[in-house]
Design a protein around this motif. Structure first.
Motif, PDB file in Angstrom:
ATOM      1  N   PRO A   1     -13.580 -10.487   5.373  1.00  0.00           N
ATOM      2  CA  PRO A   1     -14.585  -9.670   4.667  1.00  0.00           C
ATOM      3  C   PRO A   1     -14.019  -8.393   4.064  1.00  0.00           C
ATOM      4  CG  PRO A   1     -14.896  -9.547   7.049  1.00  0.00           C
ATOM      5  CD  PRO A   1     -13.883 -10.623   6.804  1.00  0.00           C
ATOM      6  N   GLU A   2     -12.834  -7.933   4.518  1.00  0.00           N
ATOM      7  CA  GLU A   2     -12.253  -6.699   3.993  1.00  0.00           C
ATOM      8  C   GLU A   2     -11.563  -6.885   2.647  1.00  0.00           C
ATOM      9  OE1 GLU A   2     -12.500  -6.573   8.430  1.00  0.00           O
ATOM     10  OE2 GLU A   2     -11.667  -7.968   6.945  1.00  0.00           O
ATOM     11  N   ILE A   3     -11.411  -8.109   2.180  1.00  0.00           N
ATOM     12  CA  ILE A   3     -10.717  -8.354   0.912  1.00  0.00           C
ATOM     13  C   ILE A   3     -11.624  -7.947  -0.251  1.00  0.00           C
ATOM     14  CG2 ILE A   3      -9.656 -10.119  -0.548  1.00  0.00           C
ATOM     15  CD1 ILE A   3      -9.087 -11.741   1.932  1.00  0.00           C
ATOM     16  N   PRO A   4     -11.134  -7.152  -1.194  1.00  0.00           N
ATOM     17  CA  PRO A   4     -11.924  -6.824  -2.402  1.00  0.00           C
ATOM     18  C   PRO A   4     -11.888  -7.978  -3.406  1.00  0.00           C
ATOM     19  CG  PRO A   4      -9.825  -5.685  -2.473  1.00  0.00           C
ATOM     20  CD  PRO A   4      -9.862  -6.399  -1.156  1.00  0.00           C
TER      21      PRO A   4
ATOM     22  N   GLY B   1      -7.318  -7.816   8.822  1.00  0.00           N
ATOM     23  CA  GLY B   1      -8.356  -7.307   7.941  1.00  0.00           C
ATOM     24  C   GLY B   1      -8.270  -5.804   7.751  1.00  0.00           C
ATOM     25  N   ASP B   2      -7.787  -5.092   8.776  1.00  0.00           N
ATOM     26  CA  ASP B   2      -7.633  -3.646   8.657  1.00  0.00           C
ATOM     27  C   ASP B   2      -6.604  -3.283   7.589  1.00  0.00           C
ATOM     28  OD1 ASP B   2      -9.489  -3.302  10.649  1.00  0.00           O
ATOM     29  OD2 ASP B   2      -7.998  -3.175  12.249  1.00  0.00           O
ATOM     30  N   LEU B   3      -5.537  -4.077   7.479  1.00  0.00           N
ATOM     31  CA  LEU B   3      -4.533  -3.815   6.445  1.00  0.00           C
ATOM     32  C   LEU B   3      -5.092  -4.103   5.056  1.00  0.00           C
ATOM     33  CD1 LEU B   3      -1.273  -5.168   8.124  1.00  0.00           C
ATOM     34  CD2 LEU B   3      -1.940  -2.792   7.725  1.00  0.00           C
ATOM     35  N   TRP B   4      -5.946  -5.139   4.949  1.00  0.00           N
ATOM     36  CA  TRP B   4      -6.617  -5.385   3.675  1.00  0.00           C
ATOM     37  C   TRP B   4      -7.501  -4.190   3.301  1.00  0.00           C
ATOM     38  CZ3 TRP B   4      -5.705  -8.184  -0.285  1.00  0.00           C
ATOM     39  CH2 TRP B   4      -5.180  -9.465  -0.199  1.00  0.00           C
ATOM     40  N   ALA B   5      -8.234  -3.676   4.260  1.00  0.00           N
ATOM     41  CA  ALA B   5      -9.101  -2.522   3.995  1.00  0.00           C
ATOM     42  C   ALA B   5      -8.278  -1.296   3.618  1.00  0.00           C
ATOM     43  CB  ALA B   5      -9.967  -2.234   5.215  1.00  0.00           C
ATOM     44  N   SER B   6      -7.141  -1.125   4.274  1.00  0.00           N
ATOM     45  CA  SER B   6      -6.275   0.009   3.948  1.00  0.00           C
ATOM     46  C   SER B   6      -5.704  -0.119   2.544  1.00  0.00           C
ATOM     47  CB  SER B   6      -5.148   0.106   4.984  1.00  0.00           C
ATOM     48  OG  SER B   6      -4.271   1.167   4.679  1.00  0.00           O
TER      49      SER B   6
ATOM     50  N   GLN C   1       0.821  -1.218   0.000  1.00  0.00           N
ATOM     51  CA  GLN C   1       0.000   0.000   0.000  1.00  0.00           C
ATOM     52  C   GLN C   1       0.851   1.262   0.000  1.00  0.00           C
ATOM     53  OE1 GLN C   1      -2.123   1.079   3.677  1.00  0.00           O
ATOM     54  NE2 GLN C   1      -1.231  -0.761   4.595  1.00  0.00           N
ATOM     55  N   HIS C   2       2.133   1.145   0.350  1.00  0.00           N
ATOM     56  CA  HIS C   2       3.024   2.295   0.280  1.00  0.00           C
ATOM     57  C   HIS C   2       3.947   2.223  -0.924  1.00  0.00           C
ATOM     58  CE1 HIS C   2       1.885   2.405   4.586  1.00  0.00           C
ATOM     59  NE2 HIS C   2       1.951   3.711   4.392  1.00  0.00           N
TER      60      HIS C   2
END
Length: 486
Positions: free
Chosen positions: A348-351, A314-319, A279-280
């Motif tokens: 559930p956060e995975i697109p 999951g928060d990192l997936w959402a980020s 993500q970075h």
């Protein structure tokens, strides 16, 4: 010289002493044809009575006379030597290190091609048949070394490089040979600055060697960015399955791979650190004029033999999903049937846009496909577009499958192989015609434990015959398939 079975396995074209005239007229009927000719260079590869009669340049047969420009621009692949292709492509399907008295080695032909046409070469695909003997592994090592050396020598403007199927974890690969291949690949990636796409599937390195190869690509991009910019990286089966990749610093080499748009990995490589790095992963600030590229496709492969017990946030997936607005995650799961393990993977956060699963269920009551269809996959009702399920569970799954199709509003392709009722086909078509206009591909294989499936086939035919006026864009395939439990 290899044993006789190698000669029989290498039944193919042999080397001729001289080539016939490319402009010679076609032989009359009944006249024996001894060589196939073509105006393009083929380095003496000819037809022989020892080989099967196959066309040299594809399905169009031998070429007698000049080719038109339209024909010469077409991409053709030779089933044996793979040399008669346009100058931007080179492929061969058998690169096994075998010796044959009927034809020269694949390496020799490939190196000659690169030597003469390599200055125009933009896409190279190498498919390796994994060796079973140390002698073949040594010849493969030498072949790869000569090929990579020649590519650097002619300064080939390669944009896409693929080396598939080495399987370096086989016992026939000695430590010296493996180290030589790793060293050659690192040297190649450090000097070839034009690459934008790299595929090293099924290489099966140990952790140290695999990280060394990725680090070579990362270091080159860090030093020569934006001239060196790998945007697509396929590493399925890149590490050996017995290695706990998530316990190592797999994410570190990815830090300098700026501008990745397509990435394929085994799920065992997925860590929180890797998601943070992805993500970075943006272009260096000193190149602010270059439009920023974000990750678009992230393919993950999870098999029962791979270690997949690591916790992922999951928060990192959402980020990552918020950082990469066009991100599409493709997940392939093979033989993982434990619902607790699946719940740990299917956050559930995975697109998630594509989900492929093959699972052979056991009579164990804890092994059930219902939680997957009724609880886990409906989490992706707003993103799931492609679904392939090969399930051998004997429990009834018809209601769960129909409910899943109803709630997945973006579903476009559905392929299901499972024990289903025949009338489920009728109900699924009704949902497609009344609720889900985007579902335009439906493929169903209905398993049956009965040896005589004629009654079920008649029932299916009766259902399909009632839908004669289906939409043109709808692709429908349904079949009853006898299931043989081995």
């Amino acid at each position: 010289q290899e044993p006789e079975e190698d000669d029989r396995a290498d039944n193919g074209p042999c080397d001729g002493e001289e080539d016939s005239d490319p402009l010679a007229p076609a032989p009359s009927s009944g006249q024996k044809v001894t060589y196939q000719t073509d105006p393009r260079p083929h380095f003496g590869v000819a037809w022989s009575s020892h080989s099967t009669c196959r066309p040299l340049w594809g399905s169009e047969g031998p070429c007698w006379g000049r080719r038109t420009q339209a024909v010469s621009d077409q991409t053709r692949t030779c089933p044996h030597c793979h040399l008669g292709l346009p100058p931007d492509t080179l492929r061969w399907h058998e690169f096994s290190g075998r010796m044959s008295k009927y034809r020269r080695a694949e390496c020799y032909s490939a190196v000659l091609y690169v030597r003469s046409m390599g200055s125009y070469l933009e896409r190279l695909q190498v498919f390796v048949y994994p060796p079973h003997k140390t002698s073949r592994a040594q010849r493969l090592k030498q072949a790869i070394n000569e090929l990579l050396t020649e590519l650097l020598s002619v300064r080939a403007p390669l944009r896409s490089f693929s080396l598939v199927g080495l399987e370096l974890d086989r016992c026939c690969w000695s430590l010296v040979h493996k180290n030589s291949i790793i060293r050659d690949l690192c040297n190649f990636f450090s000097k070839c600055l034009t690459l934008t796409s790299v595929c090293l599937n099924d290489m099966r390195n140990n952790m140290h060697d695999g990280l060394e190869v990725i680090s070579a690509m990362s270091h080159t991009q860090c030093q020569h960015y934006p001239r060196a910019n790998i945007s697509s990286l396929e590493l399925k089966g890149f590490f050996s399955s017995i290695m706990p990749a998530y316990r190592s610093s797999v994410s570190h080499p990815f830090f300098h791979l700026h501008g990745l748009t397509n990435l394929s990995l085994n799920y065992s490589c997925l860590t929180n650190d890797l998601l943070t790095v992805l993500q970075h992963g943006q272009p260096l600030q000193r190149h602010y004029y270059r439009k920023e590229k974000t990750l678009q496709t992230f393919a993950l492969y999870c098999t029962l033999s791979d270690l997949h017990q690591q916790p992922v946030s999951g928060d990192l997936w959402a980020s990552l999903a918020s950082r990469c607005s066009n991100l599409k995650v493709k997940l392939t799961v093979d033989q993982v049937v434990n619902n607790n393990q699946l719940a740990r993977i299917l956050l559930p956060e995975i697109p998630l846009t594509e989900y492929t699963m093959t699972a052979f269920y056991t009579p164990d009551p804890d092994s059930s496909a219902k939680p997957l269809l009724s609880d886990m996959l409906p989490q992706y009702r707003h993103s799931l577009q492609y679904l392939f399920l090969d399930l051998t569970s004997n429990e009834p799954l018809d209601e769960e499958l129909l409910h899943l199709v109803r709630v997945c509003e973006r579903l476009e392709q559905l392929t299901v192989w499972a024990f289903l009722e025949i009338r489920t086909v009728d109900r699924l078509l009704h949902i497609r015609l009344t609720e889900r206009n985007s579902l335009n591909t439906i493929r169903m294989r209905i398993y049956s434990l009965d040896d005589d499936i004629r009654e079920q086939e008649d029932q299916l035919e009766k259902i399909l015959s009632s839908y004669l006026l289906l939409p043109r864009k709808l692709e429908l395939f349904a079949i009853v398939y006898p299931f043989i439990d081995t």
